[in-house]
Design an enzyme around this catalytic site. Structure first.
Site, mmCIF file in Angstrom:
data_model
loop_
_atom_site.group_PDB
_atom_site.id
_atom_site.type_symbol
_atom_site.label_atom_id
_atom_site.label_comp_id
_atom_site.label_asym_id
_atom_site.label_seq_id
_atom_site.Cartn_x
_atom_site.Cartn_y
_atom_site.Cartn_z
ATOM 1 C CG ASP A 73 52.344 31.396 -25.275
ATOM 2 O OD1 ASP A 73 53.091 30.695 -24.556
ATOM 3 O OD2 ASP A 73 51.351 30.947 -25.871
ATOM 4 C CB SER A 127 54.193 32.142 -29.044
ATOM 5 O OG SER A 127 53.829 31.252 -28.044
ATOM 6 C CB SER A 128 53.028 33.012 -35.014
ATOM 7 O OG SER A 128 51.836 32.266 -35.025
ATOM 8 C CB SER A 129 48.753 34.323 -31.903
ATOM 9 O OG SER A 129 48.983 33.202 -31.130
ATOM 10 C CE1 TYR A 151 46.505 26.183 -23.103
ATOM 11 C CE2 TYR A 151 44.635 27.544 -22.519
ATOM 12 C CZ TYR A 151 45.986 27.287 -22.467
ATOM 13 O OH TYR A 151 46.815 28.133 -21.776
ATOM 14 C CD GLU A 196 54.607 23.438 -22.667
ATOM 15 O OE1 GLU A 196 54.153 24.593 -22.607
ATOM 16 O OE2 GLU A 196 55.712 23.159 -23.153
ATOM 17 C CB ALA A 199 54.527 25.773 -35.780
ATOM 18 N N GLY A 200 52.790 26.320 -32.760
ATOM 19 C CA GLY A 200 52.998 26.286 -31.315
ATOM 20 C C GLY A 200 54.232 27.053 -30.882
HETATM 21 C C1 GLA Z 1 49.684 27.810 -24.899
HETATM 22 C C2 GLA Z 1 49.187 28.952 -24.021
HETATM 23 C C3 GLA Z 1 50.133 29.171 -22.829
HETATM 24 C C4 GLA Z 1 50.387 27.856 -22.084
HETATM 25 C C5 GLA Z 1 50.781 26.755 -23.054
HETATM 26 C C6 GLA Z 1 50.882 25.399 -22.376
HETATM 27 O O1 GLA Z 1 50.904 28.159 -25.487
HETATM 28 O O2 GLA Z 1 49.117 30.146 -24.762
HETATM 29 O O3 GLA Z 1 49.576 30.146 -21.975
HETATM 30 O O4 GLA Z 1 49.265 27.495 -21.311
HETATM 31 O O5 GLA Z 1 49.848 26.633 -24.119
HETATM 32 O O6 GLA Z 1 51.943 25.402 -21.467
#
Ligand code: GLA
Length: 395
Positions: free
Chosen positions: A181, A135-137, A231, A41, A132-133
């Site tokens: 992602d 990666s829907s985008s 971020y 991560e 929700a993290g």
């Molecule tokens: C988001 C970003 C990824 C990655 C993660 C953290 O999902 O889109 O590129 O940096 O955070 O690991």
């Protein structure tokens, strides 16, 4: 908001709705999945290693080319339409049309890179939880890229598709993401996680155990408020660490190039906070590589320990966890049969991922929500998942 339908009925639903809306049959049908990162991560923008899997939730797009330069899109999740012209692609500022920015972004990037675009009618239907993290985008971007490519008769290599989607998100949507992602959404493999070298963009598909262990995602339902600004701050801190370490290690380009031994040797040259940020990245790369070795050797116990260590490092050194993620991880670990649990994705809310002995999954589903609710007052969502195939054209 989500429309929980299984694979076949979702396809019937999207095709039926497309025909009703546009008075014609869709000639294109594509899907792109969300993802869960098992370990690795905040390493991807440091040229490091990540180990994600595509999940069995995706974005479907049904489409048909148009003869003019218009794109007419309809999102079934929001019951909203949005129209734009390929001659002048602008972001939608109107709140209820924001979802269309991912479609606009892909049209924009294809144009920027001199690849063809074609006007299109399209309908989208997603079951990746939003915000929700998971990666829907990225799923929306990759699916849109596939749909446009199909419409214009373009063959896009999956790595190219991922890079286009990343550029679209960075430059059009405005979030300075790494490649993980989009890459896993485009290249994921059923029943495998991918060890991705985010510098060379090469990868190894590593089989996940097909019995005995299950991946369980738990959504904290805490909205990820701070994520964009924090971020970017973390990225800047990593760059700062590289600048300072370069004085002692002139050959390094990114934190990925710093070995654990070199880090120990020169860490005291870094200001305290920068040192902790860098330590997370350097140790996380090492954990990621070790976790893959453990998995290949069938050592799930070690894999789980490394997930736990990853969470600890994200919590204390990188400081991207939050009370809700910590509470969920703690609740998960209290269940016998949980090998390891950690936050997944950017942090500040979103989801955790746990590796759970299959016979303990039911107990997990029954007990973790109550424990978590007791600790936070929030009701979580639990998703039992399997590693799915990456983006595909289905028609
Ligand atoms: C988001 C970003 C990824 C990655 C993660 C953290 O999902 O889109 O590129 O940096 O955070 O690991």
């Amino acid at each position: 908001m989500l429309i929980p339908l299984n694979g076949t009925s979702r396809i019937t639903e999207i095709e039926t709705r497309f025909t009703a809306l546009f008075g014609m049959q869709p000639t294109i049908l594509v899907r792109a999945p969300g993802r869960v990162n098992l370990i690795g991560e905040h390493t991807d923008y440091n040229d490091g290693f990540v180990f994600p899997a595509a999940i069995d939730r995706d974005v479907l797009i049904a489409a048909a080319p148009r003869t003019d330069r218009q794109v007419r899109a309809y999102a079934l999740n929001f019951n909203q339409s949005s129209t734009f012209t390929l001659e002048d692609i602008q972001p939608a500022t109107e709140g209820r049309e924001r979802w269309s920015n991912y479609i606009r972004a892909m049209a924009w990037v294809l144009h920027e890179e001199g690849l063809g675009t074609q006007g299109m009618n399209c309908v989208t239907l997603g079951d990746v939880p939003l915000g929700a993290g998971l990666s829907s985008s990225a799923a929306m971007l990759v699916a849109s890229g596939l749909a446009f490519a199909a419409g214009a008769g373009l063959e896009l290599e999956p790595v190219r598709l991922a890079l286009l989607a990343q550029r679209a998100e960075r430059e059009f949507v405005g979030v300075n993401v790494g490649i993980m992602d989009q890459f896993i959404s485009a290249l994921g493999q059923k029943d495998h996680a991918l060890l991705i070298d985010t510098r060379s963009l090469t990868y190894e598909a590593v089989p996940l155990p097909q019995s005995g262990v299950t991946i369980v995602i738990a959504d904290t339902n805490k909205k990820r408020g701070l994520v964009d600004s924090e971020y970017n701050t973390r990225r800047a801190e990593c760059e700062r660490a590289v600048e300072i370490l370069k004085e002692s290690l002139p050959e390094i380009i990114a934190l990925r190039d710093v070995s654990l031994a070199d880090f120990e040797r020169y860490a005291d040259r870094l200001p305290e906070e920068t040192r902790r940020r860098a330590r997370h990245v350097v140790t996380e790369d090492a954990r990621t590589l070790e976790s893959v070795t453990a998995l290949k050797a069938g050592d799930i116990t070690r894999f789980g320990q490394l997930m736990n260590e990853s969470h600890y490092s994200l919590q204390h050194d990188y400081e991207v966890s939050c009370r809700e993620l910590d509470a969920m991880v703690e609740a998960a670990r209290s269940i016998e049969g949980v090998y390891g649990a950690r936050m997944t994705g950017a942090g500040f809310g979103g989801c955790t991922v746990s590796l759970v002995a299959t016979e303990a999954v039911e107990k997990f589903q029954q007990e973790v929500p109550a424990l978590y609710k007791q600790a936070t007052g929030l009701t979580p969502a639990i998703y039992v998942t399997t590693a799915a195939q990456g983006a595909q054209r289905l028609k």
